[in-house]
Write an enzyme that holds these catalytic residues in place. Structure first.
Site, PDB file in Angstrom:
ATOM      1  N   ASP A   8      36.877 -50.384  45.979  1.00 59.15           N
ATOM      2  CA  ASP A   8      36.821 -49.077  45.323  1.00 59.15           C
ATOM      3  C   ASP A   8      38.153 -48.395  45.675  1.00 59.15           C
ATOM      4  OD1 ASP A   8      35.746 -46.649  44.162  1.00 59.15           O
ATOM      5  OD2 ASP A   8      35.396 -45.957  46.215  1.00 59.15           O
ATOM      6  N   LEU A   9      38.545 -47.385  44.908  1.00 57.91           N
ATOM      7  CA  LEU A   9      39.853 -46.762  45.154  1.00 57.91           C
ATOM      8  C   LEU A   9      39.710 -45.444  45.927  1.00 57.91           C
ATOM      9  CD1 LEU A   9      42.933 -46.712  44.610  1.00 57.91           C
ATOM     10  CD2 LEU A   9      42.436 -45.667  42.398  1.00 57.91           C
ATOM     11  N   ASP A  10      39.094 -44.433  45.271  1.00 57.20           N
ATOM     12  CA  ASP A  10      38.964 -43.105  45.885  1.00 57.20           C
ATOM     13  C   ASP A  10      38.090 -43.184  47.133  1.00 57.20           C
ATOM     14  OD1 ASP A  10      40.230 -41.254  43.784  1.00 57.20           O
ATOM     15  OD2 ASP A  10      38.821 -42.397  42.578  1.00 57.20           O
ATOM     16  N   THR A  16      41.561 -39.161  47.760  1.00 62.13           N
ATOM     17  CA  THR A  16      41.752 -38.257  46.622  1.00 62.13           C
ATOM     18  C   THR A  16      40.663 -37.193  46.564  1.00 62.13           C
ATOM     19  OG1 THR A  16      40.695 -40.000  45.388  1.00 62.13           O
ATOM     20  CG2 THR A  16      43.062 -39.712  45.012  1.00 62.13           C
ATOM     21  N   LYS A  44      31.139 -37.568  45.180  1.00 63.22           N
ATOM     22  CA  LYS A  44      31.848 -38.794  45.555  1.00 63.22           C
ATOM     23  C   LYS A  44      31.279 -40.012  44.831  1.00 63.22           C
ATOM     24  CE  LYS A  44      33.934 -37.462  49.856  1.00 63.22           C
ATOM     25  NZ  LYS A  44      33.860 -37.494  51.326  1.00 63.22           N
ATOM     26  N   SER A 113      37.067 -49.184  40.141  1.00 62.80           N
ATOM     27  CA  SER A 113      36.918 -47.736  40.317  1.00 62.80           C
ATOM     28  C   SER A 113      36.443 -47.069  39.024  1.00 62.80           C
ATOM     29  CB  SER A 113      38.279 -47.136  40.696  1.00 62.80           C
ATOM     30  OG  SER A 113      38.252 -45.732  40.582  1.00 62.80           O
ATOM     31  N   ALA A 114      35.697 -45.979  39.187  1.00 64.69           N
ATOM     32  CA  ALA A 114      35.268 -45.211  38.008  1.00 64.69           C
ATOM     33  C   ALA A 114      36.410 -44.378  37.441  1.00 64.69           C
ATOM     34  CB  ALA A 114      34.131 -44.276  38.408  1.00 64.69           C
ATOM     35  N   LYS A 144      28.718 -46.453  38.245  1.00 63.98           N
ATOM     36  CA  LYS A 144      27.960 -46.859  39.433  1.00 63.98           C
ATOM     37  C   LYS A 144      26.817 -45.866  39.606  1.00 63.98           C
ATOM     38  CE  LYS A 144      32.394 -48.157  41.525  1.00 63.98           C
ATOM     39  NZ  LYS A 144      33.401 -47.845  42.552  1.00 63.98           N
ATOM     40  N   GLU A 168      33.351 -50.086  49.809  1.00 63.64           N
ATOM     41  CA  GLU A 168      32.901 -48.850  49.147  1.00 63.64           C
ATOM     42  C   GLU A 168      32.669 -47.714  50.129  1.00 63.64           C
ATOM     43  OE1 GLU A 168      31.959 -46.893  46.776  1.00 63.64           O
ATOM     44  OE2 GLU A 168      32.300 -48.132  45.014  1.00 63.64           O
ATOM     45  N   ASP A 169      32.958 -46.481  49.712  1.00 64.36           N
ATOM     46  CA  ASP A 169      32.684 -45.324  50.581  1.00 64.36           C
ATOM     47  C   ASP A 169      31.498 -44.496  50.085  1.00 64.36           C
ATOM     48  OD1 ASP A 169      34.177 -44.382  48.303  1.00 64.36           O
ATOM     49  OD2 ASP A 169      34.326 -42.464  49.350  1.00 64.36           O
TER      50      ASP A 169
HETATM   51  C1  G6P Z   1      35.767 -41.884  41.513  1.00 68.37           C
HETATM   52  C2  G6P Z   1      35.648 -40.653  42.409  1.00 68.37           C
HETATM   53  C3  G6P Z   1      34.854 -39.554  41.708  1.00 68.37           C
HETATM   54  C4  G6P Z   1      35.453 -39.278  40.322  1.00 68.37           C
HETATM   55  C5  G6P Z   1      35.472 -40.557  39.475  1.00 68.37           C
HETATM   56  C6  G6P Z   1      36.119 -40.336  38.109  1.00 68.37           C
HETATM   57  O1  G6P Z   1      34.554 -42.535  41.470  1.00 68.37           O
HETATM   58  O2  G6P Z   1      35.013 -40.969  43.635  1.00 68.37           O
HETATM   59  O3  G6P Z   1      34.865 -38.397  42.499  1.00 68.37           O
HETATM   60  O4  G6P Z   1      34.710 -38.285  39.644  1.00 68.37           O
HETATM   61  O5  G6P Z   1      36.203 -41.548  40.185  1.00 68.37           O
HETATM   62  O6  G6P Z   1      37.490 -40.065  38.294  1.00 68.37           O
HETATM   63  P1  G6P Z   1      38.463 -39.477  37.196  1.00 68.37           P
HETATM   64  O7  G6P Z   1      39.817 -39.535  37.885  1.00 68.37           O
HETATM   65  O8  G6P Z   1      38.411 -40.402  36.006  1.00 68.37           O
HETATM   66  O9  G6P Z   1      38.030 -38.114  36.869  1.00 68.37           O
HETATM   67 MG    MG Z   2      34.897 -43.978  46.343  1.00 72.79          MG
END
Ligand code: G6P
Ligand code: MG
Length: 221
Positions: A8-10, A16, A44, A113-114, A144, A168-169
């Site tokens: 996962d990224l964030d 972020t 999150k 990542s989402a 997710k 994953e966090d």
């Molecule tokens: C990740 C973050 C979420 C965020 C989502 C969409 O999953 O943990 O907090 O809402 O990405 O990110 P975006 O940059 O597309 O708004």
């Molecule tokens: Mg995350």
């Protein structure tokens, strides 16, 4: 045999969450209510439109489809402003070293990542070349805890789910990894991430081999 590590990224490779928070709070304040850091915990790992719905429910605000999209667009503009100023120093401690070592040891690596802002973040951090595949919110259709994003990552390098480990966090991400039939390493607090196979606080001082050995233990016991 583990073949791939999927990240996962964030919250896993970069923090972020603070920029998401600043942008969501700015939107909340522009609509006349406050949004706390505690509220932000609920966002999150949650997709952009679902995050907006949570925020609007906190402010007790109803909005039609068109207005909701305008709000989300405004929040994203602010968020992009913040993350455009990020630098390499915002990579979480030793996360890049960990991914590099995994790759050098012959594992495939992917981002799952989402976030639709994934390419911008990878570019700002200078780590795009550490990954064999990048699957993000521009490609996926289900958020997710749906396993889609992880299954697409596994498919991209032709691995079976049981040969993949997800990092994953967020609780929703751990659930998604489990539904995908993959192993899962939680990054954060063991209380909050009890569904993961292993929980670590940080990548600091950790080698990919240590993770593989711990998973081997789980499998044979
Ligand atoms: C990740 C973050 C979420 C965020 C989502 C969409 O999953 O943990 O907090 O809402 O990405 O990110 P975006 O940059 O597309 O708004
Ligand atoms: Mg995350």
């Amino acid at each position: 045999m583990i073949q791939a590590f999927i990240f996962d990224l964030d919250g896993v490779l970069v923090d972020t969450a603070k920029y998401h928070y600043l942008a969501w709070r700015r939107l909340a304040q522009s609509l006349g209510f406050d949004f706390t850091e505690e509220d932000n915990e609920r966002l999150k790992g949650v997709s952009r439109m679902q995050s907006l719905d949570i925020l609007l429910s906190i402010g007790n605000i109803q909005a039609d489809e068109k207005t909701r999209h305008a709000y989300a667009e405004q929040k994203n503009q602010w968020y992009v402003e913040y993350i455009s100023r990020m630098g390499r120093d915002e990579i979480l401690p030793e996360a890049d070293r960990f991914v590099r070592e995994a790759r050098e040891s012959g594992l495939k690596t992917a981002i799952a990542s989402a976030s639709k802002n994934t390419p911008l973040i990878l570019e700002r951090l200078g780590i795009a070349d550490l990954f064999d595949a990048v699957i993000d919110g521009r490609i996926t259709s289900r958020a997710k805890p749906d396993p889609e994003v992880f299954l697409l990552a596994a498919q991209s390098f032709g691995s079976e789910p049981v040969a993949c480990v997800v990092f994953e966090d967020a609780a929703a991400g751990i659930q998604a990894a489990r539904r995908a039939g993959m192993y899962c390493v939680g990054i954060g607090s063991p209380q909050q991430l009890s569904q993961a196979d292993i929980v670590i606080r940080t990548f600091r001082g950790l080698s990919p081999r240590q993770i593989l050995l711990q998973l081997e233990d789980i499998r044979t016991n």
